[in-house]
Design an enzyme around this catalytic site. Structure first.
Site, short mmCIF file in Angstrom:
data_model
loop_
_atom_site.label_atom_id
_atom_site.label_comp_id
_atom_site.label_asym_id
_atom_site.label_seq_id
_atom_site.Cartn_x
_atom_site.Cartn_y
_atom_site.Cartn_z
N HIS A 154 32.46 46.26 42.36
CA HIS A 154 32.91 47.10 41.24
C HIS A 154 31.97 46.88 40.05
O HIS A 154 31.08 46.03 40.09
CB HIS A 154 34.37 46.81 40.88
CG HIS A 154 34.65 45.43 40.39
ND1 HIS A 154 34.49 44.30 41.17
CD2 HIS A 154 35.10 44.96 39.19
CE1 HIS A 154 34.84 43.22 40.50
NE2 HIS A 154 35.19 43.60 39.28
N HIS B 167 32.44 45.87 36.89
CA HIS B 167 32.65 44.87 35.84
C HIS B 167 31.42 43.96 35.78
O HIS B 167 30.82 43.62 36.81
CB HIS B 167 33.91 44.06 36.09
CG HIS B 167 35.16 44.78 35.67
ND1 HIS B 167 36.42 44.41 36.08
CD2 HIS B 167 35.34 45.86 34.84
CE1 HIS B 167 37.32 45.22 35.54
NE2 HIS B 167 36.69 46.11 34.80
N ASP C 289 30.70 40.82 35.39
CA ASP C 289 30.53 39.56 36.12
C ASP C 289 30.26 39.77 37.60
O ASP C 289 30.11 38.80 38.34
CB ASP C 289 31.74 38.63 35.90
CG ASP C 289 33.07 39.25 36.31
OD1 ASP C 289 33.18 40.49 36.29
OD2 ASP C 289 34.02 38.50 36.62
N HIS C 290 30.15 41.03 38.02
CA HIS C 290 29.83 41.33 39.42
C HIS C 290 28.57 42.18 39.55
O HIS C 290 28.09 42.37 40.68
CB HIS C 290 31.00 42.03 40.09
CG HIS C 290 32.21 41.16 40.21
ND1 HIS C 290 32.58 40.54 41.38
CD2 HIS C 290 33.12 40.78 39.29
CE1 HIS C 290 33.67 39.82 41.18
NE2 HIS C 290 34.02 39.95 39.91
N HIS D 116 42.31 47.01 41.48
CA HIS D 116 41.81 46.34 40.28
C HIS D 116 41.80 47.34 39.13
O HIS D 116 42.18 48.51 39.30
CB HIS D 116 40.42 45.77 40.56
CG HIS D 116 39.95 44.77 39.56
ND1 HIS D 116 40.76 43.78 39.05
CD2 HIS D 116 38.73 44.60 38.98
CE1 HIS D 116 40.07 43.06 38.19
NE2 HIS D 116 38.84 43.53 38.12
N ASP E 284 37.43 41.87 43.17
CA ASP E 284 38.64 41.36 42.55
C ASP E 284 39.82 42.25 42.95
O ASP E 284 39.66 43.45 43.15
CB ASP E 284 38.52 41.41 41.03
CG ASP E 284 37.38 40.57 40.49
OD1 ASP E 284 36.60 40.02 41.29
OD2 ASP E 284 37.22 40.48 39.26
N HIS F 69 36.31 33.00 42.60
CA HIS F 69 36.61 33.73 41.37
C HIS F 69 37.61 32.96 40.51
O HIS F 69 38.59 33.50 40.00
CB HIS F 69 37.14 35.14 41.68
CG HIS F 69 36.96 36.11 40.54
ND1 HIS F 69 37.96 36.34 39.62
CD2 HIS F 69 35.91 36.86 40.17
CE1 HIS F 69 37.53 37.23 38.73
NE2 HIS F 69 36.28 37.55 39.05
#
EC number: 3.1.26.11
Length: 301
Positions: A60, A62, A64-65, A140, A210, A268
């Site tokens: 996805h 976001h 942090d990914h 998510h 996530d 995570h």
């Protein structure tokens, strides 16, 4: 099937912890899964050759990914990469990358292909003669997919002593390895099971991060060998899951148990906790075979 954890902590990079990124080696293919900030540094620390990565799977959008991806794409060019690079991820990832390449005048030295996803059903996103990869729709805050990596069944192994005893010509060897019985010149039919050994069972790896706890994924990951499932919180903070759309270690273990997984790998982690061992302890109250991801950790399954 080998897995290198480059980063496995939630939200932001810190001095000693990195956001999500993994390298999966399966059937001599190397796949990069998610690409949080600092991924290329972690690749170097773990001595992983950049040139072996031809497919990147992003869960996805976001940060942090995915915030490490543009840097990695740019570094590939600086290193003179020529091999094609395929990026699989949510619709919007192409725009997210190209606007940065355009504004920095940093066009790649190699072909860059984006395979954008927007469906809500599991679908095949990669397939060759050895491996197949499917999406795992997750729940998510933004459109998110996990990925299921599966080895295809290998051909059977010849019992060369038996084959030679029956005087079977080498021209039939491939047919036998493909599973066929053989009819001899005298009319006898020799069962394939007598002429071959079973190949190793195909292995599978499911990446689920996530996501809010959801049993909808169970039919997709049923009997998976290794399940990586996010465990941002401990059970004491379960009240935060609905708001943030994350899971607890106990919930991850419940999914592993219901899916009949062989191994559960947790990751995570929220950095609010003093020790990640707490996640393992909680998960093992539900599911016994639990491992903890951690930056730089290597697993061989």
């Amino acid at each position: 099937m080998n897995l290198t954890i480059l980063g496995c902590y939630a939200a932001t990079p810190r001095t000693l912890t990195n956001p999500t990124s993994q390298v999966l080696e399966i059937k001599n293919r190397m796949f990069l899964i998610d690409c949080g900030e600092g991924t290329q540094v972690q690749l170097r620390k773990n001595k992983i050759r950049f040139s072996k990565i031809n497919h990147v799977f992003i869960s996805h959008l976001h940060g942090d990914h995915v915030y490490g991806l543009i840097g990695l794409i740019s570094t590939f060019s600086l290193l003179g990469r020529k091999n094609d690079l395929h990026v699989h991820g949510p619709k919007g990832i192409k725009e997210m990358m190209l606007v940065q390449l355009k504004l920095s005048a940093s066009w790649t030295t190699y072909n860059l292909y984006f395979h954008e996803l927007e469906g809500n059903e599991s679908q095949v996103v990669f397939e060759d003669d050895k491996v197949i990869v499917r999406t795992i729709p997750l729940k998510h805050k933004v459109y998110t997919n996990g990925y299921l990596f599966e080895e295809k069944p290998a051909e059977r192994k010849l019992h060369i002593g038996k084959v030679e005893d029956y005087g079977i010509d080498t021209c039939y060897y491939q047919k036998i390895k493909n599973g066929s019985d053989i009819t001899l010149d005298d009319g006898r039919v020799i069962s394939n099971s007598e002429l071959t050994f079973d190949p190793p069972a195909p292995k599978s790896y499911a990446f689920c991060s996530d996501t809010l706890y959801s049993e909808d994924i169970l039919p997709i990951i049923n009997n998976v060998d290794v399940l990586y499932h996010e465990s941002t919180f401990l059970d004491t903070e379960e009240y935060l899951c609905e708001k943030t759309m994350h899971s607890t270690a106990k919930q991850a273990a419940t999914i592993a148990k219901k899916a009949n997984a062989k191994h559960l790998l947790l990751g995570h982690f929220s950095t609010r906790y003093d020790s990640i061992e707490l996640f393992k302890e909680e998960a093992q109250t539900v599911f016994e075979n639990v491992e903890l991801a951690d930056d730089g950790k290597f697993f061989e399954f």
